[in-house]
Design a protein around this motif. Sequence first.
Motif, PDB file in Angstrom:
ATOM      1  N   ALA A  91      23.252  -5.104  33.494  1.00  0.00           N
ATOM      2  CA  ALA A  91      23.297  -3.740  34.002  1.00  0.00           C
ATOM      3  C   ALA A  91      24.680  -3.472  34.573  1.00  0.00           C
ATOM      4  CB  ALA A  91      22.232  -3.527  35.060  1.00  0.00           C
ATOM      5  N   ARG A  92      25.181  -2.303  34.306  1.00  0.00           N
ATOM      6  CA  ARG A  92      26.501  -1.913  34.773  1.00  0.00           C
ATOM      7  C   ARG A  92      26.370  -1.029  35.994  1.00  0.00           C
ATOM      8  NH1 ARG A  92      29.371   1.904  31.077  1.00  0.00           N
ATOM      9  NH2 ARG A  92      29.910   3.224  32.805  1.00  0.00           N
ATOM     10  N   SER A  93      27.186  -1.281  36.988  1.00  0.00           N
ATOM     11  CA  SER A  93      27.157  -0.502  38.223  1.00  0.00           C
ATOM     12  C   SER A  93      28.355   0.445  38.254  1.00  0.00           C
ATOM     13  CB  SER A  93      27.211  -1.451  39.418  1.00  0.00           C
ATOM     14  OG  SER A  93      27.147  -0.727  40.605  1.00  0.00           O
ATOM     15  N   VAL A  94      28.101   1.687  38.659  1.00  0.00           N
ATOM     16  CA  VAL A  94      29.160   2.695  38.705  1.00  0.00           C
ATOM     17  C   VAL A  94      29.132   3.357  40.075  1.00  0.00           C
ATOM     18  CG1 VAL A  94      29.974   4.871  37.702  1.00  0.00           C
ATOM     19  CG2 VAL A  94      28.925   3.143  36.243  1.00  0.00           C
ATOM     20  N   ARG A  95      30.299   3.516  40.703  1.00  0.00           N
ATOM     21  CA  ARG A  95      30.403   4.225  41.988  1.00  0.00           C
ATOM     22  C   ARG A  95      30.695   5.684  41.729  1.00  0.00           C
ATOM     23  NH1 ARG A  95      29.783   2.171  46.876  1.00  0.00           N
ATOM     24  NH2 ARG A  95      30.062  -0.038  46.956  1.00  0.00           N
ATOM     25  N   LEU A  96      29.970   6.552  42.432  1.00  0.00           N
ATOM     26  CA  LEU A  96      30.163   7.989  42.280  1.00  0.00           C
ATOM     27  C   LEU A  96      30.633   8.591  43.590  1.00  0.00           C
ATOM     28  CD1 LEU A  96      26.833   8.835  40.433  1.00  0.00           C
ATOM     29  CD2 LEU A  96      29.077   8.534  39.404  1.00  0.00           C
ATOM     30  N   ALA A 104      30.584  11.754  46.352  1.00  0.00           N
ATOM     31  CA  ALA A 104      29.412  12.422  46.931  1.00  0.00           C
ATOM     32  C   ALA A 104      28.920  13.577  46.066  1.00  0.00           C
ATOM     33  CB  ALA A 104      29.741  12.914  48.341  1.00  0.00           C
ATOM     34  N   THR A 105      29.835  14.368  45.517  1.00  0.00           N
ATOM     35  CA  THR A 105      29.433  15.512  44.689  1.00  0.00           C
ATOM     36  C   THR A 105      28.742  15.045  43.419  1.00  0.00           C
ATOM     37  OG1 THR A 105      31.276  16.814  45.541  1.00  0.00           O
ATOM     38  CG2 THR A 105      30.271  17.573  43.496  1.00  0.00           C
ATOM     39  N   SER A 106      29.303  14.047  42.766  1.00  0.00           N
ATOM     40  CA  SER A 106      28.693  13.516  41.543  1.00  0.00           C
ATOM     41  C   SER A 106      27.354  12.865  41.848  1.00  0.00           C
ATOM     42  CB  SER A 106      29.618  12.493  40.890  1.00  0.00           C
ATOM     43  OG  SER A 106      30.813  13.111  40.478  1.00  0.00           O
ATOM     44  N   ALA A 107      27.271  12.160  42.972  1.00  0.00           N
ATOM     45  CA  ALA A 107      26.016  11.508  43.356  1.00  0.00           C
ATOM     46  C   ALA A 107      24.915  12.534  43.575  1.00  0.00           C
ATOM     47  CB  ALA A 107      26.218  10.666  44.611  1.00  0.00           C
ATOM     48  N   ASN A 167      12.331   0.379  40.167  1.00  0.00           N
ATOM     49  CA  ASN A 167      11.421   0.732  39.080  1.00  0.00           C
ATOM     50  C   ASN A 167      11.824   2.012  38.363  1.00  0.00           C
ATOM     51  OD1 ASN A 167       9.860  -1.532  39.535  1.00  0.00           O
ATOM     52  ND2 ASN A 167       8.589  -0.491  41.026  1.00  0.00           N
ATOM     53  N   VAL A 168      13.061   2.423  38.560  1.00  0.00           N
ATOM     54  CA  VAL A 168      13.612   3.582  37.852  1.00  0.00           C
ATOM     55  C   VAL A 168      14.827   3.102  37.064  1.00  0.00           C
ATOM     56  CG1 VAL A 168      14.688   5.852  38.062  1.00  0.00           C
ATOM     57  CG2 VAL A 168      12.830   5.196  39.621  1.00  0.00           C
ATOM     58  N   CYS A 169      14.781   3.293  35.759  1.00  0.00           N
ATOM     59  CA  CYS A 169      15.915   2.927  34.907  1.00  0.00           C
ATOM     60  C   CYS A 169      16.614   4.200  34.466  1.00  0.00           C
ATOM     61  CB  CYS A 169      15.436   2.164  33.684  1.00  0.00           C
ATOM     62  SG  CYS A 169      14.740   0.572  34.076  1.00  0.00           S
ATOM     63  N   LEU A 170      17.925   4.180  34.489  1.00  0.00           N
ATOM     64  CA  LEU A 170      18.723   5.307  34.006  1.00  0.00           C
ATOM     65  C   LEU A 170      19.317   4.921  32.664  1.00  0.00           C
ATOM     66  CD1 LEU A 170      20.537   6.375  37.278  1.00  0.00           C
ATOM     67  CD2 LEU A 170      18.484   7.358  36.264  1.00  0.00           C
ATOM     68  N   GLN A 171      19.013   5.711  31.658  1.00  0.00           N
ATOM     69  CA  GLN A 171      19.466   5.427  30.308  1.00  0.00           C
ATOM     70  C   GLN A 171      20.386   6.548  29.836  1.00  0.00           C
ATOM     71  OE1 GLN A 171      16.277   5.475  27.491  1.00  0.00           O
ATOM     72  NE2 GLN A 171      17.360   4.133  26.084  1.00  0.00           N
ATOM     73  N   PRO A 172      21.616   6.214  29.412  1.00  0.00           N
ATOM     74  CA  PRO A 172      22.494   7.267  28.893  1.00  0.00           C
ATOM     75  C   PRO A 172      22.027   7.729  27.507  1.00  0.00           C
ATOM     76  CG  PRO A 172      23.582   5.129  28.788  1.00  0.00           C
ATOM     77  CD  PRO A 172      22.247   4.912  29.429  1.00  0.00           C
ATOM     78  N   VAL A 173      21.812   9.037  27.380  1.00  0.00           N
ATOM     79  CA  VAL A 173      21.396   9.631  26.106  1.00  0.00           C
ATOM     80  C   VAL A 173      22.201  10.906  25.924  1.00  0.00           C
ATOM     81  CG1 VAL A 173      19.496  10.690  24.826  1.00  0.00           C
ATOM     82  CG2 VAL A 173      19.047   8.717  26.297  1.00  0.00           C
ATOM     83  N   ALA A 174      22.994  10.948  24.876  1.00  0.00           N
ATOM     84  CA  ALA A 174      23.795  12.138  24.547  1.00  0.00           C
ATOM     85  C   ALA A 174      24.570  12.652  25.765  1.00  0.00           C
ATOM     86  CB  ALA A 174      22.914  13.235  23.959  1.00  0.00           C
ATOM     87  N   ARG A 175      25.321  11.767  26.402  1.00  0.00           N
ATOM     88  CA  ARG A 175      26.191  12.099  27.545  1.00  0.00           C
ATOM     89  C   ARG A 175      25.412  12.571  28.777  1.00  0.00           C
ATOM     90  NH1 ARG A 175      31.672  12.441  26.649  1.00  0.00           N
ATOM     91  NH2 ARG A 175      31.746  13.844  28.412  1.00  0.00           N
ATOM     92  N   ARG A 176      24.108  12.247  28.845  1.00  0.00           N
ATOM     93  CA  ARG A 176      23.273  12.557  30.012  1.00  0.00           C
ATOM     94  C   ARG A 176      22.560  11.287  30.429  1.00  0.00           C
ATOM     95  NH1 ARG A 176      19.055  15.914  27.924  1.00  0.00           N
ATOM     96  NH2 ARG A 176      18.126  15.485  29.921  1.00  0.00           N
ATOM     97  N   LEU A 177      22.125  11.249  31.674  1.00  0.00           N
ATOM     98  CA  LEU A 177      21.306  10.140  32.138  1.00  0.00           C
ATOM     99  C   LEU A 177      19.840  10.569  32.103  1.00  0.00           C
ATOM    100  CD1 LEU A 177      23.280   8.780  35.206  1.00  0.00           C
ATOM    101  CD2 LEU A 177      23.014   7.716  32.969  1.00  0.00           C
TER     102      LEU A 177
END
Length: 75
Positions: free
Chosen positions: A1-6, A8-11, A43-53
């Motif tokens: 799994a890759r971790s990304v820091r966002l 505050a606005t993006s978060a 228990n929540v997975c975020l999957q990138p699909v077409a430039r969206r999570l």
Amino acid sequence: ARSVRLDATSARAVTTRVAAPLCAALAYLHERSIIHRDLALRNVCLQPVARRLVAKLTDFGLRCAPGPCAGAVRL
């Protein structure tokens, strides 16, 4: 799994886009008398699909559905 820091606005934007579908998923389950019973970030997975999570709710091992645990009291 890759971790990304966002920042505050993006978060906030990601939280808004993820929270609404998760709430809709929980409402769908509750309408069918299914209760997840272990709702947590793990228990929540975020999957990138077409430039969206896209949020996926996982781990239904502790779920409660009509049947043996129907009407159970949680202490």
